[in-house]
Design an enzyme around this catalytic site. Structure first.
Site, PDB file in Angstrom:
ATOM      1  N   SER A 162      -1.938  16.562  -2.314  1.00 51.32           N
ATOM      2  CA  SER A 162      -1.218  16.219  -1.091  1.00 51.32           C
ATOM      3  C   SER A 162       0.295  16.213  -1.363  1.00 51.32           C
ATOM      4  CB  SER A 162      -1.737  14.848  -0.617  1.00 51.32           C
ATOM      5  OG  SER A 162      -1.388  14.595   0.694  1.00 51.32           O
ATOM      6  N   ARG A 175      -1.493   3.312   9.730  1.00 53.69           N
ATOM      7  CA  ARG A 175      -2.536   3.728   8.775  1.00 53.69           C
ATOM      8  C   ARG A 175      -3.787   4.194   9.540  1.00 53.69           C
ATOM      9  NH1 ARG A 175      -2.973   5.527   3.488  1.00 53.69           N
ATOM     10  NH2 ARG A 175      -4.919   4.863   2.571  1.00 53.69           N
ATOM     11  N   ASP A 201     -10.550  19.732   5.511  1.00 55.73           N
ATOM     12  CA  ASP A 201      -9.214  19.117   5.551  1.00 55.73           C
ATOM     13  C   ASP A 201      -8.471  19.583   6.800  1.00 55.73           C
ATOM     14  OD1 ASP A 201      -6.613  18.206   5.085  1.00 55.73           O
ATOM     15  OD2 ASP A 201      -6.640  18.704   2.959  1.00 55.73           O
ATOM     16  N   HIS A 260      -9.338  15.518   4.223  1.00 58.65           N
ATOM     17  CA  HIS A 260      -8.229  15.534   3.257  1.00 58.65           C
ATOM     18  C   HIS A 260      -8.472  14.577   2.075  1.00 58.65           C
ATOM     19  CE1 HIS A 260      -4.183  16.004   1.795  1.00 58.65           C
ATOM     20  NE2 HIS A 260      -3.944  14.718   1.941  1.00 58.65           N
ATOM     21  N   ASP A 261      -8.987  13.373   2.371  1.00 52.29           N
ATOM     22  CA  ASP A 261      -9.197  12.373   1.308  1.00 52.29           C
ATOM     23  C   ASP A 261     -10.201  12.824   0.248  1.00 52.29           C
ATOM     24  OD1 ASP A 261      -7.383  10.342   1.647  1.00 52.29           O
ATOM     25  OD2 ASP A 261      -8.703   9.067   2.845  1.00 52.29           O
TER      26      ASP A 261
HETATM   27  C1  LIG Z   1      -1.906  -0.578  -6.009  1.00 51.40           C
HETATM   28  C2  LIG Z   1      -2.035   0.818  -6.402  1.00 51.40           C
HETATM   29  O1  LIG Z   1      -2.074   1.090  -7.526  1.00 51.40           O
HETATM   30  S1  LIG Z   1      -2.212   1.997  -5.243  1.00 51.40           S
HETATM   31  C3  LIG Z   1      -3.821   2.543  -5.447  1.00 51.40           C
HETATM   32  C4  LIG Z   1      -4.688   2.410  -4.237  1.00 51.40           C
HETATM   33  N1  LIG Z   1      -4.558   3.430  -3.274  1.00 51.40           N
HETATM   34  C5  LIG Z   1      -4.289   4.721  -3.527  1.00 51.40           C
HETATM   35  O2  LIG Z   1      -4.128   5.192  -4.597  1.00 51.40           O
HETATM   36  C6  LIG Z   1      -4.205   5.603  -2.383  1.00 51.40           C
HETATM   37  C7  LIG Z   1      -5.267   6.559  -2.414  1.00 51.40           C
HETATM   38  N2  LIG Z   1      -6.580   5.948  -2.134  1.00 51.40           N
HETATM   39  C8  LIG Z   1      -7.108   5.996  -0.917  1.00 51.40           C
HETATM   40  O3  LIG Z   1      -6.508   6.462   0.007  1.00 51.40           O
HETATM   41  C9  LIG Z   1      -8.502   5.417  -0.745  1.00 51.40           C
HETATM   42  O4  LIG Z   1      -8.658   4.344  -1.622  1.00 51.40           O
HETATM   43  C10 LIG Z   1      -9.641   6.445  -0.964  1.00 51.40           C
HETATM   44  C11 LIG Z   1      -9.429   7.633  -0.075  1.00 51.40           C
HETATM   45  C12 LIG Z   1      -9.671   6.912  -2.402  1.00 51.40           C
HETATM   46  C13 LIG Z   1     -10.974   5.767  -0.673  1.00 51.40           C
HETATM   47  O5  LIG Z   1     -10.930   5.134   0.573  1.00 51.40           O
HETATM   48  P1  LIG Z   1     -11.967   3.980   0.977  1.00 51.40           P
HETATM   49  O6  LIG Z   1     -11.349   3.172   2.042  1.00 51.40           O
HETATM   50  O7  LIG Z   1     -12.431   3.231  -0.221  1.00 51.40           O
HETATM   51  O8  LIG Z   1     -13.215   4.776   1.501  1.00 51.40           O
HETATM   52  P2  LIG Z   1     -14.093   4.677   2.799  1.00 51.40           P
HETATM   53  O9  LIG Z   1     -13.507   5.473   3.895  1.00 51.40           O
HETATM   54  O10 LIG Z   1     -15.466   5.038   2.382  1.00 51.40           O
HETATM   55  O11 LIG Z   1     -14.057   3.164   3.283  1.00 51.40           O
HETATM   56  C14 LIG Z   1     -14.740   2.179   2.603  1.00 51.40           C
HETATM   57  C15 LIG Z   1     -14.301   0.821   3.075  1.00 51.40           C
HETATM   58  O12 LIG Z   1     -14.393   0.742   4.513  1.00 51.40           O
HETATM   59  C16 LIG Z   1     -15.366  -0.268   4.859  1.00 51.40           C
HETATM   60  N3  LIG Z   1     -16.056   0.234   6.044  1.00 51.40           N
HETATM   61  C17 LIG Z   1     -16.801   1.352   6.155  1.00 51.40           C
HETATM   62  N4  LIG Z   1     -17.250   1.484   7.430  1.00 51.40           N
HETATM   63  C18 LIG Z   1     -16.773   0.430   8.122  1.00 51.40           C
HETATM   64  C19 LIG Z   1     -16.882   0.015   9.489  1.00 51.40           C
HETATM   65  N5  LIG Z   1     -17.549   0.728  10.384  1.00 51.40           N
HETATM   66  N6  LIG Z   1     -16.265  -1.117   9.859  1.00 51.40           N
HETATM   67  C20 LIG Z   1     -15.551  -1.853   8.963  1.00 51.40           C
HETATM   68  N7  LIG Z   1     -15.412  -1.517   7.660  1.00 51.40           N
HETATM   69  C21 LIG Z   1     -16.018  -0.382   7.257  1.00 51.40           C
HETATM   70  C22 LIG Z   1     -16.274  -0.375   3.668  1.00 51.40           C
HETATM   71  O13 LIG Z   1     -16.939  -1.620   3.628  1.00 51.40           O
HETATM   72  C23 LIG Z   1     -15.266  -0.226   2.511  1.00 51.40           C
HETATM   73  O14 LIG Z   1     -14.583  -1.434   2.363  1.00 51.40           O
HETATM   74  P3  LIG Z   1     -13.849  -1.803   0.971  1.00 51.40           P
HETATM   75  O15 LIG Z   1     -12.727  -0.824   0.803  1.00 51.40           O
HETATM   76  O16 LIG Z   1     -13.347  -3.195   1.168  1.00 51.40           O
HETATM   77  O17 LIG Z   1     -14.870  -1.676  -0.103  1.00 51.40           O
HETATM   78  N1  LIG Z   2      -5.327   8.700   1.072  1.00 48.05           N
HETATM   79  C1  LIG Z   2      -4.102   9.324   0.706  1.00 48.05           C
HETATM   80  C2  LIG Z   2      -3.747  10.300   1.766  1.00 48.05           C
HETATM   81  C3  LIG Z   2      -2.420  11.001   1.623  1.00 48.05           C
HETATM   82  O1  LIG Z   2      -2.536  12.058   0.751  1.00 48.05           O
HETATM   83  C4  LIG Z   2      -3.026   8.291   0.494  1.00 48.05           C
HETATM   84  O2  LIG Z   2      -3.154   7.209   1.057  1.00 48.05           O
HETATM   85  O3  LIG Z   2      -2.086   8.536  -0.248  1.00 48.05           O
END
Ligand SMILES: CC(=O)SCCNC(=O)CCNC(=O)[C@H](O)C(C)(C)COP(=O)(O)OP(=O)(O)OC[C@H]1O[C@@H](n2cnc3c(N)ncnc32)[C@H](O)[C@@H]1OP(=O)(O)O
Ligand SMILES: N[C@@H](CCO)C(=O)O
Length: 342
Positions: free
Chosen positions: A137, A200, A287, A316-317
């Site tokens: 990205s 977001r 994506d 994309h994710d």
């Molecule tokens: C501090 C740092 O170092 S920054 C590091 C952290 N962030 C990053 O690096 C950014 C990049 N990461 C991301 O964008 C994300 O973490 C990703 C894309 C890797 C994964 O996204 P996730 O949100 O875990 O995935 P997903 O879409 O499956 O959602 C799961 C969450 O939604 C919740 N959920 C799913 N469906 C629903 C719903 N219908 N209603 C409510 N909650 C829901 C799940 O319970 C889960 O909750 P949790 O995160 O508390 O475990």
């Molecule tokens: N999930 C990613 C999307 C942007 O590439 C982020 O939060 O950084």
């Protein structure tokens, strides 16, 4: 093993592409493993809301989770980009000239600025060659910029779910997110955080997509709310406290400004054709933010490039979620053929 000195001071007067000077800026970075002549360097450029702690958000790239990075053979470096809120200088930092937090007075940055800061760190770490430069990205945009700025340093690059110039579609999403943030800007902290949540939630429409929502968020939850409504609210709320409103604006504008042909003759295909680095472009078939056509375009014009496509409903994710597939593609095209032409 983590490096005990993870802060790098940039030159006191760090010149930006805009002509402005960033005074006394620094980068927070992490080194996993040891920098030594017998280790291949993997440099990771993180995405929009990521950070230098690459193992936290891209664990699937590491050997113990089935990935390509073996810390016996590799050293991994990831620096938090300028403008972010995870340790490097950004809009929440104090401006040494005024002794006040920059806020909206923080200068506009572009990917070239971010990469020039990485280059300064690379030199300070005495790294003369980066064996694998990988970014997804916004991180992929920076990797591409870097391969143009330092062709002699970057051996292989892996551009995941990224592009050569940010699209009008992508800018439109970022614009809406900034407008959402502005709704809360004159309010109290609660209002500000609600506005950030909305930004977001809007972003999630571009990070995921139709198939993901139909598969995983179809129907209603017990309380009667639509499952997808609950999901978007949850994702918005989860973001609160994790990211800075000011950094959100700075980095989303950085993404919007991405154009490798800017001040290089404005001819995208000519600039892509000049790239010397072996390139693996990886796209995701679902994506809708960085559509697969953008990676096809890059791979068509970069002379030494190949493309692989991740089949996923995650949109994309998937670039974060399907790290094992990314590793497999790297092993297939770069590691097992390191000394052969692609
Ligand atoms: C501090 C740092 O170092 S920054 C590091 C952290 N962030 C990053 O690096 C950014 C990049 N990461 C991301 O964008 C994300 O973490 C990703 C894309 C890797 C994964 O996204 P996730 O949100 O875990 O995935 P997903 O879409 O499956 O959602 C799961 C969450 O939604 C919740 N959920 C799913 N469906 C629903 C719903 N219908 N209603 C409510 N909650 C829901 C799940 O319970 C889960 O909750 P949790 O995160 O508390 O475990
Ligand atoms: N999930 C990613 C999307 C942007 O590439 C982020 O939060 O950084």
């Amino acid at each position: 093993m983590k490096n005990p000195m993870p802060q790098h001071n940039l030159p006191k007067y760090f010149q930006l592409e805009s002509g402005q000077i960033l005074l006394g800026a620094s980068l927070y970075y992490e080194v996993l493993g040891e920098i030594s002549d017998d280790k291949e360097v993997v440099w990771v450029c993180h995405a929009f809301t990521g950070s230098a702690t690459v193992k936290d958000w891209w664990p699937s790239l590491f050997l113990e989770n089935g990935g390509f990075i073996d810390l016996e053979k590799n050293v991994v470096i990831c620096a938090n980009m300028l403008g972010s809120c995870y340790g490097s200088t950004g809009p929440d930092s104090v401006n040494p000239e005024t002794n006040k937090v920059y806020g909206n007075s923080f200068p506009n940055l572009n990917n070239r600025d971010a990469v020039r800061a990485f280059i300064d760190l690379r030199k300070a770490l005495n790294i003369s060659k980066i064996d694998y430069l990988i970014g997804g990205s916004l991180g992929g945009q920076q990797a591409l910029e870097w391969s143009i700025l330092e062709p002699e340093v970057i051996e292989n690059q892996i551009l995941v779910a990224s592009n050569a110039k940010h699209s009008s579609w992508g800018i439109a999403f970022n614009e809406l997110q900034r407008q959402a943030i502005e709704l809360g800007e004159n309010g109290n902290e609660e209002k500000k955080q609600k506005a950030l949540s909305l930004a977001r939630s809007i972003a999630m429409l571009s990070y995921r997509g139709y198939d993901d929502f139909e598969t995983n968020q179809n129907g209603k939850i017990e309380q009667g709310d639509w499952k997808v409504s609950s999901y978007l609210k949850y994702q918005g709320k989860k973001f609160n406290g994790r990211f800075s409103i000011n950094s959100y604006k700075v980095l989303s504008k950085m993404m919007d400004a991405h154009n490798i042909a800017e001040s290089r003759g404005n001819n995208l295909t000519a600039v892509l054709s000049s790239i010397k680095t072996k390139t693996l472009c990886i796209g995701i078939d679902s994506d809708n933010l960085f559509p697969i056509e953008e990676q096809r375009f890059m791979s068509e014009y970069i002379p030494n490039a190949i493309i692989e496509v991740i089949t996923s409903t995650k949109g994309h994710d998937a670039f974060l979620i399907e790290g094992n597939l990314i590793s497999q593609f790297i092993q297939k095209h770069l590691i097992n053929t390191l000394y052969e032409e692609i």
